[in-house]
Motif scaffolding. Structure first.
Motif, short mmCIF file in Angstrom:
data_model
loop_
_atom_site.label_atom_id
_atom_site.label_comp_id
_atom_site.label_asym_id
_atom_site.label_seq_id
_atom_site.Cartn_x
_atom_site.Cartn_y
_atom_site.Cartn_z
N GLN A 1 4.24 13.44 43.53
CA GLN A 1 4.39 14.87 43.33
C GLN A 1 5.93 14.81 42.84
OE1 GLN A 1 3.63 17.20 47.09
NE2 GLN A 1 1.60 16.31 46.95
N SER A 2 6.13 14.22 41.33
CA SER A 2 7.19 15.07 40.86
C SER A 2 6.95 14.73 39.52
CB SER A 2 8.74 13.86 41.57
OG SER A 2 8.36 12.97 41.03
N GLU A 3 8.22 15.17 39.09
CA GLU A 3 7.98 14.61 36.97
C GLU A 3 8.07 13.75 36.83
OE1 GLU A 3 9.07 17.88 33.85
OE2 GLU A 3 8.84 19.78 35.70
N ILE A 4 7.65 12.99 37.10
CA ILE A 4 7.81 11.31 36.46
C ILE A 4 6.15 11.04 35.82
CG2 ILE A 4 7.16 10.58 38.95
CD1 ILE A 4 9.61 8.31 38.60
N VAL A 5 6.65 9.87 35.24
CA VAL A 5 5.34 9.25 34.47
C VAL A 5 6.43 8.10 33.90
CG1 VAL A 5 6.29 9.24 32.11
CG2 VAL A 5 3.43 9.16 32.39
N TRP A 6 5.13 6.91 34.52
CA TRP A 6 4.96 4.84 34.43
C TRP A 6 4.45 4.60 33.26
CZ3 TRP A 6 9.64 2.92 36.15
CH2 TRP A 6 9.84 3.57 37.25
N ILE B 1 9.47 7.20 46.42
CA ILE B 1 8.01 6.26 47.23
C ILE B 1 6.78 5.32 45.41
CG2 ILE B 1 5.45 7.49 47.84
CD1 ILE B 1 6.92 9.86 48.49
N SER B 2 7.39 6.74 44.67
CA SER B 2 6.93 5.84 43.48
C SER B 2 7.61 4.50 43.20
CB SER B 2 7.36 6.72 42.05
OG SER B 2 6.65 6.47 41.04
N LEU B 3 9.32 4.36 43.31
CA LEU B 3 9.35 3.05 43.16
C LEU B 3 9.15 2.07 44.08
CD1 LEU B 3 13.18 4.47 42.21
CD2 LEU B 3 11.88 2.34 40.61
N SER B 4 8.99 2.97 45.56
CA SER B 4 8.62 1.44 46.39
C SER B 4 7.58 1.27 46.24
CB SER B 4 8.20 2.11 47.90
OG SER B 4 9.51 3.30 48.56
N LYS B 5 6.42 1.16 45.56
CA LYS B 5 5.07 0.49 45.41
C LYS B 5 5.42 -0.13 43.68
CE LYS B 5 2.31 5.44 45.66
NZ LYS B 5 1.95 6.71 45.01
N ILE B 6 6.62 -0.35 43.34
CA ILE B 6 7.00 -1.39 42.25
C ILE B 6 7.38 -2.20 42.90
CG2 ILE B 6 7.52 -1.79 40.11
CD1 ILE B 6 7.45 1.10 39.79
N THR B 7 8.33 -1.73 44.03
CA THR B 7 9.82 -2.55 44.66
C THR B 7 9.26 -3.44 46.18
OG1 THR B 7 11.05 -1.47 45.29
CG2 THR B 7 11.24 -1.47 43.49
N GLY C 1 9.68 3.62 33.30
CA GLY C 1 9.85 5.35 34.05
C GLY C 1 10.47 6.55 33.12
N SER C 2 9.97 7.12 33.24
CA SER C 2 10.70 8.82 32.67
C SER C 2 10.41 10.16 33.47
CB SER C 2 10.30 9.13 31.00
OG SER C 2 10.79 10.53 30.76
N PHE C 3 11.90 10.07 34.35
CA PHE C 3 11.41 11.19 35.01
C PHE C 3 12.89 12.75 35.11
CE2 PHE C 3 14.13 12.62 39.23
CZ PHE C 3 13.65 13.19 40.02
N TYR C 4 12.16 13.83 35.12
CA TYR C 4 13.04 14.79 35.20
C TYR C 4 13.13 15.15 36.88
CZ TYR C 4 14.22 19.83 34.22
OH TYR C 4 14.89 20.82 34.84
N ARG C 5 14.55 16.05 37.12
CA ARG C 5 14.62 16.99 38.26
C ARG C 5 14.97 18.03 38.04
NH1 ARG C 5 18.74 18.09 42.30
NH2 ARG C 5 19.83 18.40 41.12
N PRO C 6 14.85 18.77 38.52
CA PRO C 6 15.17 20.50 37.77
C PRO C 6 16.69 21.45 38.95
CG PRO C 6 12.78 20.46 39.39
CD PRO C 6 13.52 19.00 39.42
N THR C 7 17.37 21.77 37.64
CA THR C 7 18.42 21.80 38.27
C THR C 7 18.60 22.99 39.86
OG1 THR C 7 18.62 24.18 37.08
CG2 THR C 7 19.68 21.56 36.19
N LEU D 1 1.64 4.89 40.31
CA LEU D 1 2.64 4.74 40.61
C LEU D 1 3.20 6.64 40.70
CD1 LEU D 1 4.21 2.42 38.36
CD2 LEU D 1 4.12 2.71 40.99
N ASP D 2 2.02 7.72 39.94
CA ASP D 2 2.29 9.25 40.03
C ASP D 2 2.40 9.86 41.89
OD1 ASP D 2 2.38 11.75 38.97
OD2 ASP D 2 0.84 11.92 38.93
#
Length: 347
Positions: free
Chosen positions: A71-76, A108-114, A90-96, A68-69
């Protein structure tokens, strides 16, 4: 236990099942400071620190979901739950900044789950840095700080995957930056926002790994389409002769005798079966039920024909169902609050 995690210097955090799960978006350099009874899934930003992680108690069977990885700051990670669907955390971070790419990568990551017809159990937390989203109405405030595109991408992603935002209080100044999103709000028992170790407050949630459901006992129904009509008719004719020739009973006694005999005939000549009723929530309107049935029909057709057109049609209907259910639930809760207010203040 949170006091032992000294490395949380800029974090979103939530605890589930009495400190069983912690997710965060800190700046870790190692697993030092995390209790040894936790398994850690992590994605570091660079050698200077930063990144996201999920820590799960070893009492659960959990695995990092590397597939599920993006190119963003996300881990599942996935927790296997006996007797029910697994729980994806999941844990996610979006820059300011005003770039929508991190949200697009999250999508994209969520699409792989749902990607299946039924939504999985998903808990997604993190610092999304989108202060201009009104989560009660799922709308965007005028002149958003990070631009319309970023905020629209986040709301579209939430709708696309049937996610519902659970944090109601500000987590930094007057803004809700740190979110707790789930596909199954029945899993979330409680959400609190507490003082943190940085300029962000900590979000702590109590999560049930298996949603509590109030079940109705089965009830008996008669299948009149399969009744023994001839037997019922014969018994009814015989009873007619008896009740018409009896002059010793009062009207109420005759009525009681009549209902008992007819009930006995129904029991004797009409087959029975036990059914379990669905527990319908009060905001689930007939229109929404029709949409849900339509969604299922389209998904069944997609499974049969494997058509990209049917899949896109299914996704659109799923988004519509989620949007209508969220609106209906919010409207219902609003009326509930009004009624309670009037009852407490009749004047």
């Amino acid at each position: 236990m949170l006091e032992s995690l000294d490395i949380l210097d800029d974090s979103f955090a939530f605890m589930a099942n009495m400190d069983d799960v912690i997710t965060s978006s800190p700046k870790p350099t190692s697993n030092q400071g995390i209790p040894s009874e936790y398994n850690v899934s992590r994605k570091d930003r660079n050698i200077h620190g930063g990144g996201v992680f999920v820590a799960v108690t070893k009492r659960y069977v959990s695995t990092t979901e590397y597939s599920l990885d993006t190119q963003s700051e996300i881990v599942w990670c996935k927790i296997e739950i006996a007797g029910t669907k697994p729980l994806h955390i999941g844990s996610f971070y979006r820059p300011t900044d005003n770039k929508a790419e991190p949200i697009q990568q999250l999508n994209i990551s969520l699409s792989k789950i749902t990607q299946n017809g039924t939504l999985p159990n998903v808990i997604l937390g993190g610092d999304f840095n989108c202060p201009d989203v009104e989560w009660i109405t799922n709308t965007i405030k005028p002149n958003p700080q990070y631009g319309y595109k970023v905020n629209r991408a986040l709301l579209d992603t939430v709708e696309e995957h049937g996610l519902i935002q659970q944090v109601k209080e500000p987590t930094r100044l007057n803004n809700i930056l740190d979110l707790l999103l789930t596909t199954n709000p029945d899993l979330v028992e409680q959400v609190d926002v507490c003082p943190g170790m940085s300029d962000h407050r900590i979000v702590i949630a109590v999560i049930n790994v298996k949603a509590k459901r109030i079940t109705k006992p089965p009830r008996k129904v008669f299948v009149y389409t399969k009744m023994n009509k001839e037997g019922f008719k014969n018994d009814a004719l015989a009873f007619q002769k008896v009740i018409l020739t009896s002059n010793e009973r009062s009207t109420s006694e005759n009525w009681s005798h009549f209902t008992n005999e007819i009930g006995g005939m129904v029991e004797k000549h009409v087959p029975q079966k036990n059914i379990r009723e669905r527990w319908d929530v009060p905001w689930l309107s007939p229109e929404i039920k029709r949409l849900i049935r339509k969604k299922q029909r389209v998904y069944n057709a997609f499974k049969k024909y494997k058509s990209d057109v049917l899949w896109e049609h299914f996704r659109k209907i799923r988004k519509t169902v989620h949007r209508e259910m969220t609106k209906s639930k919010n409207d219902y809760n609003c009326w509930e609050k009004i009624l309670v207010t009037r009852q407490n203040n009749p004047a």
